[in-house]
Design a protein around this motif. Structure first.
Motif, PDB file in Angstrom:
ATOM      1  N   ALA A 159       0.834  -1.199   0.000  1.00 37.35           N
ATOM      2  CA  ALA A 159       0.000   0.000   0.000  1.00 37.35           C
ATOM      3  C   ALA A 159       0.869   1.251   0.000  1.00 37.35           C
ATOM      4  O   ALA A 159       0.574   2.225  -0.698  1.00 37.35           O
ATOM      5  CB  ALA A 159      -0.930  -0.002   1.203  1.00 37.35           C
ATOM      6  N   THR A 160       1.948   1.235   0.752  1.00 38.16           N
ATOM      7  CA  THR A 160       2.871   2.373   0.785  1.00 38.16           C
ATOM      8  C   THR A 160       3.489   2.596  -0.588  1.00 38.16           C
ATOM      9  O   THR A 160       3.540   3.724  -1.081  1.00 38.16           O
ATOM     10  CB  THR A 160       3.971   2.135   1.836  1.00 38.16           C
ATOM     11  OG1 THR A 160       3.350   1.908   3.102  1.00 38.16           O
ATOM     12  CG2 THR A 160       4.912   3.304   1.927  1.00 38.16           C
ATOM     13  N   LYS A 161       3.926   1.514  -1.223  1.00 41.78           N
ATOM     14  CA  LYS A 161       4.516   1.630  -2.564  1.00 41.78           C
ATOM     15  C   LYS A 161       3.483   2.127  -3.574  1.00 41.78           C
ATOM     16  O   LYS A 161       3.787   2.969  -4.418  1.00 41.78           O
ATOM     17  CB  LYS A 161       5.071   0.276  -3.025  1.00 41.78           C
ATOM     18  CG  LYS A 161       6.337  -0.146  -2.328  1.00 41.78           C
ATOM     19  CD  LYS A 161       6.810  -1.490  -2.850  1.00 41.78           C
ATOM     20  CE  LYS A 161       8.050  -1.971  -2.136  1.00 41.78           C
ATOM     21  NZ  LYS A 161       8.471  -3.296  -2.619  1.00 41.78           N
ATOM     22  N   SER A 162       2.268   1.594  -3.488  1.00 40.66           N
ATOM     23  CA  SER A 162       1.212   2.004  -4.418  1.00 40.66           C
ATOM     24  C   SER A 162       0.848   3.470  -4.234  1.00 40.66           C
ATOM     25  O   SER A 162       0.641   4.194  -5.208  1.00 40.66           O
ATOM     26  CB  SER A 162      -0.033   1.150  -4.222  1.00 40.66           C
ATOM     27  OG  SER A 162       0.223  -0.173  -4.589  1.00 40.66           O
ATOM     28  N   THR A 163       0.781   3.904  -2.995  1.00 42.14           N
ATOM     29  CA  THR A 163       0.476   5.304  -2.718  1.00 42.14           C
ATOM     30  C   THR A 163       1.564   6.211  -3.282  1.00 42.14           C
ATOM     31  O   THR A 163       1.274   7.241  -3.900  1.00 42.14           O
ATOM     32  CB  THR A 163       0.316   5.533  -1.199  1.00 42.14           C
ATOM     33  OG1 THR A 163      -0.711   4.678  -0.715  1.00 42.14           O
ATOM     34  CG2 THR A 163      -0.030   6.972  -0.880  1.00 42.14           C
ATOM     35  N   ALA A 164       2.813   5.813  -3.084  1.00 37.99           N
ATOM     36  CA  ALA A 164       3.926   6.604  -3.615  1.00 37.99           C
ATOM     37  C   ALA A 164       3.874   6.636  -5.140  1.00 37.99           C
ATOM     38  O   ALA A 164       4.071   7.691  -5.761  1.00 37.99           O
ATOM     39  CB  ALA A 164       5.255   6.022  -3.138  1.00 37.99           C
ATOM     40  N   ALA A 165       3.591   5.508  -5.758  1.00 37.50           N
ATOM     41  CA  ALA A 165       3.518   5.451  -7.229  1.00 37.50           C
ATOM     42  C   ALA A 165       2.346   6.286  -7.739  1.00 37.50           C
ATOM     43  O   ALA A 165       2.479   7.007  -8.740  1.00 37.50           O
ATOM     44  CB  ALA A 165       3.385   4.012  -7.695  1.00 37.50           C
ATOM     45  N   ALA A 166       1.211   6.216  -7.061  1.00 41.57           N
ATOM     46  CA  ALA A 166       0.049   7.002  -7.477  1.00 41.57           C
ATOM     47  C   ALA A 166       0.322   8.493  -7.321  1.00 41.57           C
ATOM     48  O   ALA A 166      -0.041   9.299  -8.186  1.00 41.57           O
ATOM     49  CB  ALA A 166      -1.177   6.597  -6.664  1.00 41.57           C
ATOM     50  N   SER A 167       0.989   8.872  -6.238  1.00 44.10           N
ATOM     51  CA  SER A 167       1.329  10.279  -6.031  1.00 44.10           C
ATOM     52  C   SER A 167       2.272  10.781  -7.114  1.00 44.10           C
ATOM     53  O   SER A 167       2.101  11.883  -7.646  1.00 44.10           O
ATOM     54  CB  SER A 167       1.976  10.480  -4.661  1.00 44.10           C
ATOM     55  OG  SER A 167       1.058  10.160  -3.639  1.00 44.10           O
ATOM     56  N   ALA A 168       3.265   9.959  -7.448  1.00 41.23           N
ATOM     57  CA  ALA A 168       4.213  10.340  -8.496  1.00 41.23           C
ATOM     58  C   ALA A 168       3.490  10.473  -9.842  1.00 41.23           C
ATOM     59  O   ALA A 168       3.746  11.421 -10.599  1.00 41.23           O
ATOM     60  CB  ALA A 168       5.336   9.313  -8.586  1.00 41.23           C
ATOM     61  N   ALA A 169       2.592   9.547 -10.124  1.00 40.44           N
ATOM     62  CA  ALA A 169       1.848   9.611 -11.381  1.00 40.44           C
ATOM     63  C   ALA A 169       0.953  10.848 -11.411  1.00 40.44           C
ATOM     64  O   ALA A 169       0.835  11.510 -12.448  1.00 40.44           O
ATOM     65  CB  ALA A 169       1.006   8.350 -11.561  1.00 40.44           C
ATOM     66  N   THR A 170       0.371  11.175 -10.296  1.00 36.83           N
ATOM     67  CA  THR A 170      -0.475  12.369 -10.224  1.00 36.83           C
ATOM     68  C   THR A 170       0.357  13.628 -10.455  1.00 36.83           C
ATOM     69  O   THR A 170      -0.059  14.534 -11.185  1.00 36.83           O
ATOM     70  CB  THR A 170      -1.189  12.432  -8.854  1.00 36.83           C
ATOM     71  OG1 THR A 170      -1.958  11.242  -8.680  1.00 36.83           O
ATOM     72  CG2 THR A 170      -2.091  13.645  -8.761  1.00 36.83           C
ATOM     73  N   ARG A 171       1.558  13.680  -9.840  1.00 41.88           N
ATOM     74  CA  ARG A 171       2.434  14.835 -10.037  1.00 41.88           C
ATOM     75  C   ARG A 171       2.836  14.965 -11.504  1.00 41.88           C
ATOM     76  O   ARG A 171       2.835  16.057 -12.066  1.00 41.88           O
ATOM     77  CB  ARG A 171       3.678  14.720  -9.154  1.00 41.88           C
ATOM     78  CG  ARG A 171       3.411  15.052  -7.689  1.00 41.88           C
ATOM     79  CD  ARG A 171       4.703  15.207  -6.883  1.00 41.88           C
ATOM     80  NE  ARG A 171       5.507  14.003  -6.840  1.00 41.88           N
ATOM     81  CZ  ARG A 171       5.337  12.993  -5.984  1.00 41.88           C
ATOM     82  NH1 ARG A 171       4.360  13.054  -5.094  1.00 41.88           N
ATOM     83  NH2 ARG A 171       6.118  11.937  -6.014  1.00 41.88           N
ATOM     84  N   ARG A 172       3.168  13.832 -12.140  1.00 43.97           N
ATOM     85  CA  ARG A 172       3.552  13.874 -13.558  1.00 43.97           C
ATOM     86  C   ARG A 172       2.381  14.325 -14.417  1.00 43.97           C
ATOM     87  O   ARG A 172       2.536  15.139 -15.329  1.00 43.97           O
ATOM     88  CB  ARG A 172       4.048  12.489 -14.006  1.00 43.97           C
ATOM     89  CG  ARG A 172       5.436  12.143 -13.483  1.00 43.97           C
ATOM     90  CD  ARG A 172       6.007  10.902 -14.177  1.00 43.97           C
ATOM     91  NE  ARG A 172       5.222   9.701 -13.964  1.00 43.97           N
ATOM     92  CZ  ARG A 172       5.378   8.856 -12.959  1.00 43.97           C
ATOM     93  NH1 ARG A 172       6.295   9.081 -12.038  1.00 43.97           N
ATOM     94  NH2 ARG A 172       4.623   7.780 -12.863  1.00 43.97           N
ATOM     95  N   THR A 173       1.187  13.802 -14.114  1.00 41.15           N
ATOM     96  CA  THR A 173       0.004  14.182 -14.887  1.00 41.15           C
ATOM     97  C   THR A 173      -0.304  15.665 -14.700  1.00 41.15           C
ATOM     98  O   THR A 173      -0.638  16.368 -15.656  1.00 41.15           O
ATOM     99  CB  THR A 173      -1.209  13.322 -14.458  1.00 41.15           C
ATOM    100  OG1 THR A 173      -0.883  11.949 -14.622  1.00 41.15           O
ATOM    101  CG2 THR A 173      -2.441  13.654 -15.274  1.00 41.15           C
ATOM    102  N   THR A 174      -0.173  16.144 -13.481  1.00 43.06           N
ATOM    103  CA  THR A 174      -0.402  17.562 -13.202  1.00 43.06           C
ATOM    104  C   THR A 174       0.597  18.434 -13.956  1.00 43.06           C
ATOM    105  O   THR A 174       0.237  19.463 -14.533  1.00 43.06           O
ATOM    106  CB  THR A 174      -0.326  17.832 -11.687  1.00 43.06           C
ATOM    107  OG1 THR A 174      -1.270  17.001 -11.014  1.00 43.06           O
ATOM    108  CG2 THR A 174      -0.605  19.290 -11.363  1.00 43.06           C
ATOM    109  N   ALA A 175       1.857  18.012 -13.941  1.00 47.48           N
ATOM    110  CA  ALA A 175       2.895  18.782 -14.658  1.00 47.48           C
ATOM    111  C   ALA A 175       2.601  18.808 -16.148  1.00 47.48           C
ATOM    112  O   ALA A 175       2.720  19.859 -16.802  1.00 47.48           O
ATOM    113  CB  ALA A 175       4.269  18.174 -14.388  1.00 47.48           C
ATOM    114  N   VAL A 176       2.196  17.682 -16.703  1.00 47.61           N
ATOM    115  CA  VAL A 176       1.866  17.624 -18.135  1.00 47.61           C
ATOM    116  C   VAL A 176       0.664  18.504 -18.414  1.00 47.61           C
ATOM    117  O   VAL A 176       0.612  19.241 -19.418  1.00 47.61           O
ATOM    118  CB  VAL A 176       1.614  16.155 -18.574  1.00 47.61           C
ATOM    119  CG1 VAL A 176       1.004  16.112 -19.964  1.00 47.61           C
ATOM    120  CG2 VAL A 176       2.905  15.365 -18.536  1.00 47.61           C
TER     121      VAL A 176
END
Length: 173
Positions: free
Chosen positions: A141-158
């Motif tokens: 769950a910790t890894k998934s949360t970190a991956a989802a947060s990173a994906a959200t940051r990348r999507t937001t930046a794009v």
């Protein structure tokens, strides 16, 4: 310009972070097989003992029937032979039924011991598996949360870049 987020990779990484413990399944299979082996041994031993008892009882009965079928010099001797046969059969029945009861009692005791042992083993295995699963799930769950947060940051930046590019294009027009 803007690049699209690869959600296939994201999902693959997220699902890969949830561990599958095949050792637990193998241990459960071995435990189940050992339980089956012990239960079968109890049943086969009981079948062997009861077969011996009933065969002995049958052989005794056949022997007595042979004596019963013999010709007698007097009519009253037939009544005595029948009485002796019935008395011997009653005694034999009591002995053999007691022996069968002892086998049943032994099977019941052995089965109860096996069930208690299996219950304790399963409870211990479940406790250990639960602790391991909880730890693994927390890590995943910790890894998934970190991956989802990173994906959200990348999507937001794009999205910001795309919005800025669209605004710049609109200003030029």
């Amino acid at each position: 310009m803007a690049t699209t987020q690869d959600f296939g990779t994201f999902m693959k990484d997220m699902m890969g972070s949830f561990p599958v413990n095949t050792d637990a399944a193998e241990d459960a299979w071995k435990t189940s097989a050992a339980f089956g082996e012990k239960a079968s041994a109890i049943a086969l031993d009981a079948a062997d003992k009861t077969t011996d008892i009933t065969m002995g009882w049958a052989m005794e009965t056949y022997g007595r029937m042979g004596d019963l079928a013999k010709a007698r010099p007097e009519v009253s001797d037939y009544a005595q032979a029948m009485s002796d046969f019935a008395s011997a059969q009653l005694t034999s029945m009591t002995e053999h039924m007691t022996a069968l009861g002892e086998v049943a009692r032994g099977v019941q005791t052995d089965t109860l011991d096996l069930m208690l042992s299996a219950g304790k083993t399963m409870a211990d295995d479940a406790t250990a598996a639960g602790a391991t699963a909880a730890e693994a799930t927390e890590t995943a769950a910790t890894k998934s949360t970190a991956a989802a947060s990173a994906a959200t940051r990348r999507t937001t930046a794009v999205a910001k870049k795309t919005t800025a590019a669209a605004a710049e294009t609109a200003d030029k027009a």
